[in-house]
Design a protein around this motif. Structure first.
Motif, short mmCIF file in Angstrom:
data_model
loop_
_atom_site.label_atom_id
_atom_site.label_comp_id
_atom_site.label_asym_id
_atom_site.label_seq_id
_atom_site.Cartn_x
_atom_site.Cartn_y
_atom_site.Cartn_z
N GLU A 269 0.84 -1.20 0.00
CA GLU A 269 0.00 0.00 0.00
C GLU A 269 0.87 1.25 0.00
O GLU A 269 1.90 1.29 0.65
CB GLU A 269 -0.87 0.06 1.26
N SER A 270 0.42 2.25 -0.73
CA SER A 270 1.17 3.50 -0.74
C SER A 270 0.18 4.67 -0.63
O SER A 270 -0.98 4.54 -1.02
CB SER A 270 1.96 3.57 -2.04
N GLU A 271 0.68 5.79 -0.11
CA GLU A 271 -0.18 6.98 0.03
C GLU A 271 -0.59 7.50 -1.35
O GLU A 271 0.03 7.16 -2.35
CB GLU A 271 0.58 8.11 0.76
N ARG A 272 -1.55 8.37 -1.37
CA ARG A 272 -1.98 9.04 -2.59
C ARG A 272 -0.79 9.77 -3.22
O ARG A 272 -0.01 10.38 -2.51
CB ARG A 272 -3.08 10.05 -2.24
N ARG A 273 -0.65 9.66 -4.55
CA ARG A 273 0.45 10.35 -5.23
C ARG A 273 -0.03 11.72 -5.67
O ARG A 273 -1.05 11.82 -6.35
CB ARG A 273 0.87 9.53 -6.45
N VAL A 274 0.72 12.75 -5.27
CA VAL A 274 0.30 14.12 -5.59
C VAL A 274 0.22 14.27 -7.12
O VAL A 274 1.12 13.84 -7.84
CB VAL A 274 1.31 15.15 -5.02
N GLY A 275 -0.87 14.88 -7.58
CA GLY A 275 -1.00 15.13 -9.02
C GLY A 275 -1.76 14.05 -9.75
O GLY A 275 -2.17 14.25 -10.89
N ASP A 276 -1.96 12.87 -9.12
CA ASP A 276 -2.71 11.82 -9.80
C ASP A 276 -4.18 12.22 -9.93
O ASP A 276 -4.79 12.69 -8.96
CB ASP A 276 -2.67 10.51 -8.98
N VAL A 277 -4.75 12.01 -11.11
CA VAL A 277 -6.19 12.18 -11.27
C VAL A 277 -6.84 11.02 -10.52
O VAL A 277 -6.44 9.87 -10.65
CB VAL A 277 -6.56 12.13 -12.77
N GLU A 278 -7.84 11.31 -9.68
CA GLU A 278 -8.48 10.25 -8.89
C GLU A 278 -9.33 9.32 -9.74
O GLU A 278 -9.35 8.12 -9.55
CB GLU A 278 -9.41 10.87 -7.82
N ARG A 279 -10.07 9.96 -10.64
CA ARG A 279 -11.03 9.16 -11.40
C ARG A 279 -11.06 9.63 -12.84
O ARG A 279 -11.31 10.81 -13.11
CB ARG A 279 -12.42 9.30 -10.78
N SER A 280 -10.78 8.71 -13.75
CA SER A 280 -10.83 9.02 -15.18
C SER A 280 -11.72 7.98 -15.85
O SER A 280 -11.47 6.78 -15.71
CB SER A 280 -9.42 8.99 -15.76
N LEU A 281 -12.74 8.43 -16.53
CA LEU A 281 -13.68 7.50 -17.17
C LEU A 281 -14.31 8.21 -18.36
O LEU A 281 -14.74 9.36 -18.24
CB LEU A 281 -14.76 7.07 -16.17
N LEU A 282 -14.36 7.53 -19.50
CA LEU A 282 -14.85 8.17 -20.73
C LEU A 282 -16.10 7.47 -21.24
O LEU A 282 -16.25 6.24 -21.07
CB LEU A 282 -13.78 8.10 -21.83
N GLU A 283 -16.94 8.21 -21.90
CA GLU A 283 -18.08 7.64 -22.63
C GLU A 283 -17.52 7.20 -23.98
O GLU A 283 -17.14 8.05 -24.79
CB GLU A 283 -19.15 8.73 -22.81
N PRO A 284 -17.45 5.89 -24.24
CA PRO A 284 -16.82 5.47 -25.51
C PRO A 284 -17.67 5.81 -26.73
O PRO A 284 -18.89 5.76 -26.66
CB PRO A 284 -16.70 3.94 -25.35
N SER A 285 -17.02 6.15 -27.82
CA SER A 285 -17.73 6.38 -29.09
C SER A 285 -17.88 5.02 -29.77
O SER A 285 -17.10 4.67 -30.67
CB SER A 285 -16.91 7.34 -29.97
N VAL A 286 -18.87 4.26 -29.32
CA VAL A 286 -18.99 2.85 -29.73
C VAL A 286 -19.16 2.69 -31.24
O VAL A 286 -18.55 1.80 -31.85
CB VAL A 286 -20.17 2.17 -28.98
N ASP A 287 -19.96 3.55 -31.85
CA ASP A 287 -20.19 3.42 -33.29
C ASP A 287 -18.88 3.54 -34.07
O ASP A 287 -18.65 2.81 -35.03
CB ASP A 287 -21.13 4.53 -33.79
N ALA A 288 -18.03 4.46 -33.64
CA ALA A 288 -16.76 4.65 -34.33
C ALA A 288 -15.81 3.48 -34.05
O ALA A 288 -15.08 3.03 -34.94
CB ALA A 288 -16.11 5.97 -33.88
N MET A 289 -15.83 2.99 -32.82
CA MET A 289 -14.88 1.93 -32.43
C MET A 289 -15.26 0.57 -33.02
O MET A 289 -14.41 -0.29 -33.20
CB MET A 289 -14.82 1.81 -30.90
#
Ligand code: NAD
Length: 311
Positions: A269-289
């Motif tokens: 276990e390690s402490e939170r890293r300064v500068g890390d984005v906590e949560r990244s999540l995208l709405e995928p462009s399914v039709d294109a993919m």
């Protein structure tokens, strides 16, 4: 068609090269081999060892090969290096990209596909939401700023020089051939350590011992398919989120790797890293993919590749 892939000796670029060859295109990979490897480039493609910062050398490759389509993957890819060396990041990611766009506009390229970043451009994504194409980007790191700047230049090149383009905003890409020794690429790092029986470090999202940061892991085949579809004009949208749309914590990722490998890993276990984005999540462009590979399937293929390579 004649296709040019910058960064074609790297992780994603080398897979794009292979997919284009499989469709019968004539392919040149342009790469300075700063992190990419010659052996990543399929022998049926030609490798031009060129730094994108060298405008004359880039123009020379375009003049000689006259590509119809371009996939621009070459970049300084590390967020932390960009923070330490923002000028170097901009020289490679902005000036280098402008050299590629100038050469493309000058030599009649039909379409440029650009590897942008959804993970870095959208910044923090609040719980219960996904970043959509309507989300206003909030680039914080120099790396995100440079990628966002090139997106703006691409619009300018379309309007004023008639250069068609597609912007692909990747989430966290993983798969075979990813460098396990870089600063990013957690799937590659974890997989290699787990197979070697070494412990892995989980940085907290907020408090020590939590599940770790939330990321959107997208399998490289999905990224490559989207690149090829965009290059060959099958995607009308100017911007595409290339993502899985599935929120995965670092611990859940480790569980998927453990289950695919049949091995258990020791977690530090390690402490939170300064500068890390906590949560990244995208709405995928399914039709294109076209389709999205489930995490378990992509991880199984990745673990199998690392295991075979280790022998
Ligand atoms: P990579 O490091 O494997 O590939 C980058 C390639 O660019 C390497 O082969 C490197 O040698 C080459 N390169 C670097 N500087 C160069 C220069 N000055 N001139 C010519 N070539 C140069 O990384 P990757 O993961 O395959 O990334 C490909 C693209 O996707 C990059 O533009 C990156 O910013 C973008 N991207 C990747 C991810 C991810 O999760 N891997 C996420 C978002 C965006």
């Amino acid at each position: 068609m004649r296709a040019l892939v910058t960064g074609g000796a790297g992780f994603i670029g080398s897979h794009v090269v292979e997919a284009l060859l499989a469709q019968g295109h004539d392919v040149v990979a342009l790469d300075d081999l700063s992190s990419g490897k010659r052996e990543n480039v399929d022998r049926r493609a030609r490798l031009e060892v060129v730094d994108v910062r060298d405008a004359d050398a880039v123009t020379h490759v375009f003049a000689a090969f006259r590509p119809d389509i371009v996939s621009h993957q070459a970049a300084q890819v590390s967020v932390s290096i960009s923070t330490r060396e923002p000028v170097r990041d901009a020289e490679i990611n902005i000036i280098g990209s402008l050299n590629v766009l100038e050469a493309a506009a000058k030599h009649g390229v039909g379409r440029v596909v650009f590897a942008s970043t959804g993970g870095a451009i959208y910044g923090e994504v609040p719980d219960g939401t996904r970043a959509t194409l309507d989300t206003v980007p909030l680039p914080l790191s120099p790396y995100a700023c440079s990628k966002f700047a090139v997106e703006a230049y691409l619009r300018r090149y379309r309007h004023e020089r008639g250069l068609e383009s597609t912007i692909l905003r990747y989430a966290n890409v993983y798969g075979p051939r990813q460098d396990p020794h870089g600063e990013a690429g957690v799937v590659a790092i974890f997989t290699e350590r787990l197979l070697a029986g070494q412990p892995v470090q989980v940085n907290a999202r907020r408090t020590l011992g939590d599940g770790g940061c939330v990321r959107d892991y997208v399998y490289v085949d999905d990224v490559v398919r989207t690149n090829v579809r965009a290059m060959t004009g099958a995607i009308a949208a100017p911007i595409v989120n290339v993502a899985s749309g599935v929120a995965t914590t670092t611990r859940e990722l480790l569980e998927a790797i453990e289950s695919a490998s049949g091995a258990k890993v020791e977690i530090r276990e390690s402490e939170r890293r300064v500068g890390d984005v906590e949560r990244s999540l995208l709405e995928p462009s399914v039709d294109a993919m076209g389709s999205i590979t489930p995490l378990g399937d992509g991880i199984a293929k990745t673990v199998a590749w690392f295991r075979a390579r280790g022998r």
